[in-house]
Scaffold this motif. Structure first.
Motif, PDB file in Angstrom:
ATOM      1  N   UNK A 237       1.348  -1.042  -0.052  1.00  0.00           N
ATOM      2  CA  UNK A 237      -0.334  -0.024   0.109  1.00  0.00           C
ATOM      3  C   UNK A 237       0.343   0.839  -0.069  1.00  0.00           C
ATOM      4  N   UNK A 238       0.153   2.496  -0.496  1.00  0.00           N
ATOM      5  CA  UNK A 238       1.366   3.521  -0.696  1.00  0.00           C
ATOM      6  C   UNK A 238       0.551   4.808  -0.325  1.00  0.00           C
ATOM      7  N   UNK A 239       0.911   5.296   1.047  1.00  0.00           N
ATOM      8  CA  UNK A 239       0.518   6.807   1.420  1.00  0.00           C
ATOM      9  C   UNK A 239       0.838   8.119   1.107  1.00  0.00           C
ATOM     10  N   UNK A 251      -3.564  11.624   9.230  1.00  0.00           N
ATOM     11  CA  UNK A 251      -3.275  12.772   8.594  1.00  0.00           C
ATOM     12  C   UNK A 251      -2.650  12.028   7.174  1.00  0.00           C
ATOM     13  N   UNK A 252      -2.473  10.908   6.701  1.00  0.00           N
ATOM     14  CA  UNK A 252      -1.491   9.358   6.370  1.00  0.00           C
ATOM     15  C   UNK A 252      -3.275   9.486   4.797  1.00  0.00           C
ATOM     16  N   UNK A 253      -2.739  10.255   4.304  1.00  0.00           N
ATOM     17  CA  UNK A 253      -3.862  10.016   2.877  1.00  0.00           C
ATOM     18  C   UNK A 253      -3.443   8.637   1.956  1.00  0.00           C
ATOM     19  N   UNK A 254      -4.433   7.900   1.697  1.00  0.00           N
ATOM     20  CA  UNK A 254      -3.695   6.228   0.360  1.00  0.00           C
ATOM     21  C   UNK A 254      -4.122   6.777  -0.719  1.00  0.00           C
ATOM     22  N   UNK A 264      -5.367   9.738  -5.208  1.00  0.00           N
ATOM     23  CA  UNK A 264      -5.389  10.025  -3.776  1.00  0.00           C
ATOM     24  C   UNK A 264      -6.700  10.353  -3.041  1.00  0.00           C
ATOM     25  N   UNK A 265      -6.481   9.696  -1.785  1.00  0.00           N
ATOM     26  CA  UNK A 265      -7.730   9.581  -0.942  1.00  0.00           C
ATOM     27  C   UNK A 265      -9.006   8.443  -1.493  1.00  0.00           C
ATOM     28  N   UNK A 266      -8.402   8.031  -2.712  1.00  0.00           N
ATOM     29  CA  UNK A 266      -9.355   6.495  -3.030  1.00  0.00           C
ATOM     30  C   UNK A 266      -8.899   5.324  -1.592  1.00  0.00           C
ATOM     31  N   UNK A 267     -10.171   4.197  -1.411  1.00  0.00           N
ATOM     32  CA  UNK A 267      -9.236   3.551  -0.684  1.00  0.00           C
ATOM     33  C   UNK A 267      -8.134   3.104  -1.386  1.00  0.00           C
TER      34      UNK A 267
END
Length: 377
Positions: A237-239, A251-254, A264-267
């Protein structure tokens, strides 16, 4: 400690570092890999990235730890050695399970510990100090409490520096039975550490346990994560997180694939083919990004080089930088029972240096410095 807690795996440590497979591990196997198994370019199912032709060479520079190298700091037996450049210019190697005495499993069990090289020059890295002075101390409280037939420990997955502050991420619990992960910072070159926050082990089906951070020049850190268990298949996974909010879990945005697009912001969804991961290391360097990891099948330490944190890792070539072999047959970049693969600060893609760990019996448990040549980038 219980007998066998630090005994080499019967199949060899190359198949599982300090494996302790007890009841309850299977519960972590129900991973939600989701739509991230899709190729980000074509939107179709895709395997892991192709392995680059075998053009990479390398050699061992030296042992960084061992009785002769770090015995003076009560740390003759240790591993991982995740390297970070301290604000004062020295290199701090954050190590995992560490013992004194005659071998692995000896007295004075600590984790993690910090060992230092006063020189950051890649040609002269030598551990000549330790947090704690003549006896390396545990960097955070960890009592190695008995739990379910095993003992807890604190395994570092990353350490890195942003400005004048160092950060450290730890995986807590019985080995491969992560209870939670926590995050710490230091403003005195790693001498003392302040607790910031923690994450439950169950976040994203366990795929947010083992984290590694690339410090970018755009104000963000980019974070790759997997399950911390070599026997379980996990996505990657990337955040991203603003560098001034590293200790704020919210504050960690997936980064994820949904409704036909990555954003960014999608599950969060896996950004490459799911597999069994060992140690992982993500770094911004030379205007690009380096991702190195212990690949469990086929065994070896691999690397990918790519231009952006959101690059397509399904199609980026995977280059094998460390090849497993048997004790006594080590030459070049062939290593018996290798793991780790953490990039040393100051590396370039043409002069790429990594910390490689080794463990195949109680007298062969160490951190080594390897130089890698021939990476395509």
């Amino acid at each position: 400690m219980t007998a066998g807690r630090h005994r080499p795996d019967p199949a060899g440590p190359t198949l599982g570092r300090r494996r302790l497979l007890t009841a309850g591990l299977g519960a972590a196997a129900g991973l939600a890999l989701g739509a991230g198994a899709l190729d980000p370019a074509a939107g179709a199912a895709a395997p892991a990235g192709s392995v680059h032709p075998d053009l990479v060479t390398g050699f061992k520079v030296k042992n960084l730890t061992g009785p002769a190298e770090t015995g003076a700091f009560a740390a003759p037996w240790t591993d991982l050695g995740i390297p970070a450049r301290c604000p004062d210019g020295s290199i701090l190697f954050v190590c995992g399970d560490t013992f004194d005495g005659s071998g692995v499993g000896g007295p004075n069990w600590r984790a993690p510990v910090g060992l230092r090289s006063s020189s950051a020059n890649l040609g002269s890295l030598t551990i000549d100090g330790a947090v704690g002075g003549s006896s390396a101390v545990g960097l955070v409280p960890e009592g190695h409490a008995p739990v379910g037939g095993g003992y807890t420990t604190a395994i570092p997955s990353d350490v890195f520096t942003v400005g004048d502050t160092m950060y450290m991420h730890l995986m807590r619990g019985v080995i491969y039975q992560c209870d939670h992960t926590d995050f710490w910072r230091s403003t005195d070159n790693g001498e003392t550490w302040e607790y910031l926050c923690q994450w439950p082990a169950e976040v994203y089906g366990g795929q947010f346990q083992q984290k590694t951070y690339a410090v970018a020049d755009d104000g963000y850190c980019y974070v790759l994560s997997t399950v911390f268990n070599r026997s379980i298949t996990s996505g990657l996974l990337l955040h991203r997180v603003p560098q001034n909010q590293l200790g704020v879990p919210g504050a960690y945005q997936p980064w994820g694939y949904a409704n036909g697009a990555w954003a960014w912001g999608n599950p969060p969804t896996t950004i490459t083919g799911a597999r069994r991961w060992g140690e992982i290391c993500f770094r911004a360097m030379g205007g690009q990004y380096s991702f190195s990891w212990l690949n469990m099948d086929a065994l070896g330490i691999r690397a990918q080089i790519f231009p952006l944190p959101t690059s397509n890792l399904f199609t980026t070539p995977e280059q094998t930088i460390i090849v497993p072999t048997s004790p006594g047959l080590e030459v070049g970049n062939l290593v018996a029972s290798p793991y780790g693969g953490f990039v040393i600060p100051g590396s370039t893609f043409d002069d790429y240096h990594v910390c490689v760990s080794q463990w195949y019996d109680n007298q062969n448990y160490r951190v080594m410095h390897y130089q890698i040549n021939g990476l395509a980038h």
